[in-house]
Write a protein that holds these residues in place. Sequence first.
Motif, PDB file in Angstrom:
ATOM      1  N   TRP A   1      51.503   3.209  64.665  1.00 59.06           N
ATOM      2  CA  TRP A   1      52.059   4.143  63.686  1.00 59.06           C
ATOM      3  C   TRP A   1      51.053   5.247  63.381  1.00 59.06           C
ATOM      4  O   TRP A   1      49.930   4.983  62.955  1.00 59.06           O
ATOM      5  CB  TRP A   1      52.451   3.420  62.395  1.00 59.06           C
ATOM      6  N   LYS A   2      51.476   6.506  63.594  1.00 60.39           N
ATOM      7  CA  LYS A   2      50.597   7.652  63.374  1.00 60.39           C
ATOM      8  C   LYS A   2      51.239   8.685  62.452  1.00 60.39           C
ATOM      9  O   LYS A   2      50.927   9.875  62.518  1.00 60.39           O
ATOM     10  CB  LYS A   2      50.242   8.295  64.723  1.00 60.39           C
ATOM     11  N   GLY A   3      52.146   8.216  61.580  1.00 52.26           N
ATOM     12  CA  GLY A   3      52.788   9.126  60.641  1.00 52.26           C
ATOM     13  C   GLY A   3      54.189   9.495  61.067  1.00 52.26           C
ATOM     14  O   GLY A   3      54.637   9.193  62.179  1.00 52.26           O
TER      15      GLY A   3
ATOM     16  N   MET B   1      53.307   7.781  51.647  1.00 53.25           N
ATOM     17  CA  MET B   1      53.698   9.041  52.281  1.00 53.25           C
ATOM     18  C   MET B   1      53.381   9.018  53.769  1.00 53.25           C
ATOM     19  O   MET B   1      54.103   9.614  54.577  1.00 53.25           O
ATOM     20  CB  MET B   1      52.993  10.218  51.604  1.00 53.25           C
ATOM     21  N   PHE B   2      52.309   8.327  54.136  1.00 53.46           N
ATOM     22  CA  PHE B   2      51.924   8.271  55.549  1.00 53.46           C
ATOM     23  C   PHE B   2      52.910   7.438  56.368  1.00 53.46           C
ATOM     24  O   PHE B   2      53.157   7.742  57.544  1.00 53.46           O
ATOM     25  CB  PHE B   2      50.517   7.688  55.676  1.00 53.46           C
TER      26      PHE B   2
ATOM     27  N   VAL C   1      42.983  11.186  65.357  1.00 54.14           N
ATOM     28  CA  VAL C   1      42.907  12.606  65.688  1.00 54.14           C
ATOM     29  C   VAL C   1      44.233  13.026  66.320  1.00 54.14           C
ATOM     30  O   VAL C   1      44.644  12.477  67.346  1.00 54.14           O
ATOM     31  CB  VAL C   1      41.745  12.897  66.643  1.00 54.14           C
ATOM     32  N   MET C   2      44.882  14.008  65.715  1.00 58.17           N
ATOM     33  CA  MET C   2      46.174  14.489  66.186  1.00 58.17           C
ATOM     34  C   MET C   2      46.028  15.905  66.736  1.00 58.17           C
ATOM     35  O   MET C   2      44.971  16.531  66.614  1.00 58.17           O
ATOM     36  CB  MET C   2      47.190  14.471  65.042  1.00 58.17           C
ATOM     37  N   GLU C   3      47.107  16.405  67.298  1.00 57.26           N
ATOM     38  CA  GLU C   3      47.107  17.781  67.781  1.00 57.26           C
ATOM     39  C   GLU C   3      47.101  18.756  66.603  1.00 57.26           C
ATOM     40  O   GLU C   3      47.512  18.411  65.498  1.00 57.26           O
ATOM     41  CB  GLU C   3      48.344  18.042  68.644  1.00 57.26           C
ATOM     42  N   GLY C   4      46.609  19.980  66.858  1.00 59.50           N
ATOM     43  CA  GLY C   4      46.727  21.049  65.868  1.00 59.50           C
ATOM     44  C   GLY C   4      45.701  21.013  64.759  1.00 59.50           C
ATOM     45  O   GLY C   4      45.833  21.721  63.769  1.00 59.50           O
TER      46      GLY C   4
ATOM     47  N   HIS D   1      42.215  10.334  57.960  1.00 62.44           N
ATOM     48  CA  HIS D   1      41.118   9.457  57.582  1.00 62.44           C
ATOM     49  C   HIS D   1      41.645   8.468  56.540  1.00 62.44           C
ATOM     50  O   HIS D   1      42.360   8.866  55.610  1.00 62.44           O
ATOM     51  CB  HIS D   1      39.962  10.245  56.984  1.00 62.44           C
ATOM     52  N   PHE D   2      41.275   7.216  56.642  1.00 63.22           N
ATOM     53  CA  PHE D   2      41.807   6.177  55.759  1.00 63.22           C
ATOM     54  C   PHE D   2      40.724   5.748  54.775  1.00 63.22           C
ATOM     55  O   PHE D   2      39.642   5.296  55.170  1.00 63.22           O
ATOM     56  CB  PHE D   2      42.339   5.019  56.597  1.00 63.22           C
TER      57      PHE D   2
END
Length: 214
Positions: A92-94, A79-80, A118-121, A126-127
């Motif tokens: 790659w960040k999703g 899904m990621f 760490v993304m916005e919002g 975490h993996f």
Amino acid sequence: MSRLRVNAFTLSIDGFGAGPDQDLKEPLGVGGEALHNWMFGTRTFRNMSGDDRGTTDTDDRFVARSFENVGAWIMGRNMFGPIRGEWPDESWKGWWGDNPPYHVPVFVLTHHPRDPIVMEGGTTFHFVTDGIHSALEKAKAAANGKDIRLGGGVATVRQYLREKLIDDMHLAISPMLLGSGENLFAGIDMLKLGYRCSEQVATPNATHFIIERA
């Protein structure tokens, strides 16, 4: 107490939660995106991309319910993103851009370590490399008493189902056949696992089922 929930998880009539041949161009497999047509026109879904239009019908209420009282997410690596094996780099960040729609900690199941992103919002990915039970423990700690929402893919939900760790599920059955792909219930005896259907609501776009653990 935190509950582990599956929400707005869409299946075809023949039980597939994703089509065949998933890749970067077809993240949900061939035909898989159409499963979610019931959701795309709702106001809750459109609001996630800044559009204040959309329906406020029964389908929308189910989408809105899916985000209530969620303190953390768990999802599979599929899904990621489409990358398999070792992470080639940190690029790659999703699928969701700089501000993913989660806004809480997200625990991604994988066999390959990676530093948190760490993304916005308020979203941090975490993996988790030591299994589904460890991911659930970490998610419960992060949720701080709120519920944990379990995302896809199908294989991830199946793992938690087999261990009877899911408390309740909202499944939306889309009026289409996929013929092949990833089947959610293949080889799983839901009755023996102690699950029952507690609610059923039909709309023109989907039939919604709530399944709870007895």
